[in-house]
Design a protein around this motif. Structure first.
Motif, PDB file in Angstrom:
ATOM      1  N   HIS A   1       0.816  -1.213   0.000  1.00  0.00           N
ATOM      2  CA  HIS A   1       0.000   0.000   0.000  1.00  0.00           C
ATOM      3  C   HIS A   1       0.853   1.267   0.000  1.00  0.00           C
ATOM      4  N   ILE A   2       2.133   1.150   0.322  1.00  0.00           N
ATOM      5  CA  ILE A   2       3.025   2.302   0.188  1.00  0.00           C
ATOM      6  C   ILE A   2       3.172   2.662  -1.282  1.00  0.00           C
ATOM      7  N   SER A   3       3.391   1.669  -2.135  1.00  0.00           N
ATOM      8  CA  SER A   3       3.527   1.931  -3.573  1.00  0.00           C
ATOM      9  C   SER A   3       2.242   2.502  -4.156  1.00  0.00           C
ATOM     10  N   SER A   4       1.091   1.945  -3.772  1.00  0.00           N
ATOM     11  CA  SER A   4      -0.173   2.432  -4.335  1.00  0.00           C
ATOM     12  C   SER A   4      -0.448   3.868  -3.912  1.00  0.00           C
ATOM     13  N   ASN A   5      -0.145   4.203  -2.661  1.00  0.00           N
ATOM     14  CA  ASN A   5      -0.365   5.574  -2.205  1.00  0.00           C
ATOM     15  C   ASN A   5       0.660   6.537  -2.789  1.00  0.00           C
ATOM     16  N   LEU A   6       1.861   6.060  -3.070  1.00  0.00           N
ATOM     17  CA  LEU A   6       2.863   6.911  -3.708  1.00  0.00           C
ATOM     18  C   LEU A   6       2.467   7.250  -5.144  1.00  0.00           C
ATOM     19  N   VAL A   7       1.818   6.322  -5.833  1.00  0.00           N
ATOM     20  CA  VAL A   7       1.339   6.616  -7.188  1.00  0.00           C
ATOM     21  C   VAL A   7       0.311   7.739  -7.147  1.00  0.00           C
ATOM     22  N   LYS A   8      -0.637   7.652  -6.215  1.00  0.00           N
ATOM     23  CA  LYS A   8      -1.635   8.721  -6.080  1.00  0.00           C
ATOM     24  C   LYS A   8      -0.964  10.045  -5.727  1.00  0.00           C
ATOM     25  N   THR A   9       0.024   9.985  -4.841  1.00  0.00           N
ATOM     26  CA  THR A   9       0.721  11.200  -4.432  1.00  0.00           C
ATOM     27  C   THR A   9       1.492  11.811  -5.594  1.00  0.00           C
ATOM     28  N   PHE A  10       2.110  10.965  -6.403  1.00  0.00           N
ATOM     29  CA  PHE A  10       2.899  11.460  -7.539  1.00  0.00           C
ATOM     30  C   PHE A  10       2.035  12.294  -8.479  1.00  0.00           C
ATOM     31  N   VAL A  11       0.867  11.756  -8.875  1.00  0.00           N
ATOM     32  CA  VAL A  11       0.034  12.493  -9.827  1.00  0.00           C
ATOM     33  C   VAL A  11      -0.601  13.715  -9.163  1.00  0.00           C
ATOM     34  N   LYS A  12      -0.909  13.623  -7.878  1.00  0.00           N
ATOM     35  CA  LYS A  12      -1.520  14.763  -7.186  1.00  0.00           C
ATOM     36  C   LYS A  12      -0.554  15.934  -7.086  1.00  0.00           C
ATOM     37  N   GLU A  13       0.736  15.640  -6.866  1.00  0.00           N
ATOM     38  CA  GLU A  13       1.711  16.698  -6.628  1.00  0.00           C
ATOM     39  C   GLU A  13       2.345  17.241  -7.904  1.00  0.00           C
ATOM     40  N   LEU A  14       1.902  16.775  -9.063  1.00  0.00           N
ATOM     41  CA  LEU A  14       2.434  17.326 -10.310  1.00  0.00           C
ATOM     42  C   LEU A  14       2.066  18.806 -10.415  1.00  0.00           C
ATOM     43  N   PRO A  15       3.047  19.702 -10.547  1.00  0.00           N
ATOM     44  CA  PRO A  15       2.727  21.133 -10.662  1.00  0.00           C
ATOM     45  C   PRO A  15       1.902  21.452 -11.908  1.00  0.00           C
ATOM     46  N   VAL A  16       2.167  20.719 -12.994  1.00  0.00           N
ATOM     47  CA  VAL A  16       1.352  20.840 -14.209  1.00  0.00           C
ATOM     48  C   VAL A  16       0.417  19.636 -14.217  1.00  0.00           C
ATOM     49  N   PRO A  17      -0.871  19.833 -13.951  1.00  0.00           N
ATOM     50  CA  PRO A  17      -1.785  18.694 -13.805  1.00  0.00           C
ATOM     51  C   PRO A  17      -1.986  17.950 -15.114  1.00  0.00           C
ATOM     52  N   LEU A  18      -2.304  16.674 -14.993  1.00  0.00           N
ATOM     53  CA  LEU A  18      -2.624  15.888 -16.178  1.00  0.00           C
ATOM     54  C   LEU A  18      -3.942  16.363 -16.782  1.00  0.00           C
ATOM     55  N   LEU A  19      -4.917  16.652 -15.929  1.00  0.00           N
ATOM     56  CA  LEU A  19      -6.205  17.180 -16.369  1.00  0.00           C
ATOM     57  C   LEU A  19      -6.707  18.175 -15.332  1.00  0.00           C
ATOM     58  N   THR A  20      -7.606  19.056 -15.757  1.00  0.00           N
ATOM     59  CA  THR A  20      -8.230  19.999 -14.833  1.00  0.00           C
ATOM     60  C   THR A  20      -9.745  19.855 -14.919  1.00  0.00           C
ATOM     61  N   SER A  21     -10.439  20.452 -13.964  1.00  0.00           N
ATOM     62  CA  SER A  21     -11.902  20.398 -13.987  1.00  0.00           C
ATOM     63  C   SER A  21     -12.454  21.063 -15.242  1.00  0.00           C
TER      64      SER A  21
END
Length: 417
Positions: A276-296
């Motif tokens: 679960h460390i790896s799975s939560n790190l994946v979520k953290t990686f995409v969340k902390e991207l300064p340039v988001p993958l997608l926006t609302s």
């Protein structure tokens, strides 16, 4: 809610020390401490009984003005949203009126989402009572730590955090040690005094590509950060059949340790850690991207598209305008989430469940303006309703994108029909 003090389950809960009194603050008001790390396993203990116990404690401690210190990390178990809503409704005006200050310490993980949402609901009057504290040494001048009788997990969590001011002079560090006991050889143990320079999380994909180029990685048009590949490939090999993958939280201390090592480019064997460390790190990686993958805003491209071919075409237009590295990562993550969903009969992670967990991380929303002021509870609720609608739209969109990821990134026009 009617609560009977003689409930036999209360004796068991009381031993957990979830909530307790810890002396007085500087103004002579009782200090009540609530620790997330002491919450029991909801599969073992009925949380309605926990709530009844907490209310019983509050009844005896909140007859007059009081302050509350909530230590949000580490948190081994996350209460359900429905239970938290029940807590909010159970806390009537008596508890809120007499509460003079709420100090939220070490706000991370699941509880950050809870407080982010709560901030949209609370009245300006209550918001004035709320204070976020990142380090125990910031809390010490307000509520002396020696009086709080903090559980060891809270202390351990504090010790693995970066210092408040890692670049301070020796004199500053000594001053901090003298007032709070958190210097290099402080009261509670040894603590890092180095600033973490991120080389994995919180950096743009262009930055990561440049760092990798300097270190000898071959950077091509299909570049995906090796750190993201490391985590996802580990999950592919060892986590696809793990029940609750992406839903369950790991040890906060180990999570921070692994993230710190990856940020320093220190080799990490993820097999030595909870999956679960790896799975939560994946979520953290995409969340902390300064340039988001997608926006609302990107999500709204589907508002007027009614047929599948039109929806696919609209979203392909959004994807085509993304920078190439963001486009690569979006495709990589969506493809992986589709694979996880293929194992949902074992891991319980359906496409809908994955969308609920990933939408707040992958699709960034416009933050509330610092000038936003709600003069009435009605205005706050209206803003919260808008936020919830946007969040649901993001969840629906991401669910659809996981389902259609092959068509969205395919050059074969027949897949779009």
């Amino acid at each position: 809610m009617s609560v009977q003090q003689e409930n036999p389950a209360f004796a068991t809960i009381d031993k957990l020390n979830v909530i307790y009194e810890a002396g007085l603050d500087g103004q002579g008001r009782p200090v009540i401490v609530l620790c997330a790390c002491q919450l029991p396993n909801p599969d073992v203990m009925d949380y309605d009984t926990v709530l009844a116990h907490v209310l019983t404690k509050l009844d005896t401690l909140t007859e007059s003005e009081y302050v509350l210190a909530f230590f949000a990390s580490p948190a081994y178990y996350r209460p359900s949203w429905m239970w938290l809503l029940k807590v909010y409704r159970a806390l009537d005006r008596k508890y809120k009126k007499n509460l003079k200050a709420l100090y939220v310490v070490h706000l991370e993980g699941a509880f950050r989402y809870i407080f982010d949402f709560a901030n949209r609901l609370m009245s300006p009057k209550f918001a004035e009572k709320l204070f976020y504290i990142s380090h125990l040494e910031n809390l010490d001048p307000i509520l002396p730590l020696r009086n709080l009788n903090l559980p060891q997990p809270v202390i351990d969590y504090e010790l693995q955090l970066p210092s408040v001011n890692a670049s301070s002079s020796t004199a500053t560090v000594d001053k901090r040690r003298g007032t709070t006991g958190f210097g290099s050889t402080g009261k509670y143990g040894t603590r890092r005094n180095t600033t973490e320079v991120a080389m994995a999380f919180g950096r743009t994909l262009d930055d990561l590509a440049e760092i990798d180029r300097i270190t000898g990685v071959n950077i091509g048009e299909d570049y995906i950060p090796p750190v993201l590949c490391l985590m996802i490939e580990h999950l592919r090999q060892h986590g696809m059949d793990q029940e609750g993958i992406f839903r369950k939280s790991p040890s906060s201390v180990e999570f921070k340790q692994v993230k710190h090592a990856l940020n320093k480019r220190i080799p990490v064997d993820l097999k030595n850690y909870d999956i679960h460390i790896s799975s939560n790190l994946v979520k953290t990686f995409v969340k902390e991207l300064p340039v988001p993958l997608l926006t609302s805003r990107d999500v709204h491209c589907l508002d007027k598209a009614t047929v599948r071919q039109e929806r696919v075409g609209q979203m392909q237009g959004v994807i085509s305008r993304l920078p190439r590295y963001e486009r690569n990562v979006l495709q990589y993550v969506l493809c992986f989430l589709g694979e996880v969903a293929d194992h949902s009969d074992v891991n319980s992670m359906t496409i809908n469940n994955l969308a609920i967990l990933f939408a707040p991380n992958l699709i960034h929303h416009q933050p509330a303006s610092a000038t936003d002021q709600f003069t009435t509870q009605e205005e706050a609720l209206k803003r919260a309703n808008i936020y919830l609608t946007e969040l649901q739209n993001s969840i629906d969109c991401l669910q659809w994108m996981i389902l259609e990821h092959r068509a969205l990134f395919s050059t074969d026009k027949s897949l779009n029909k």
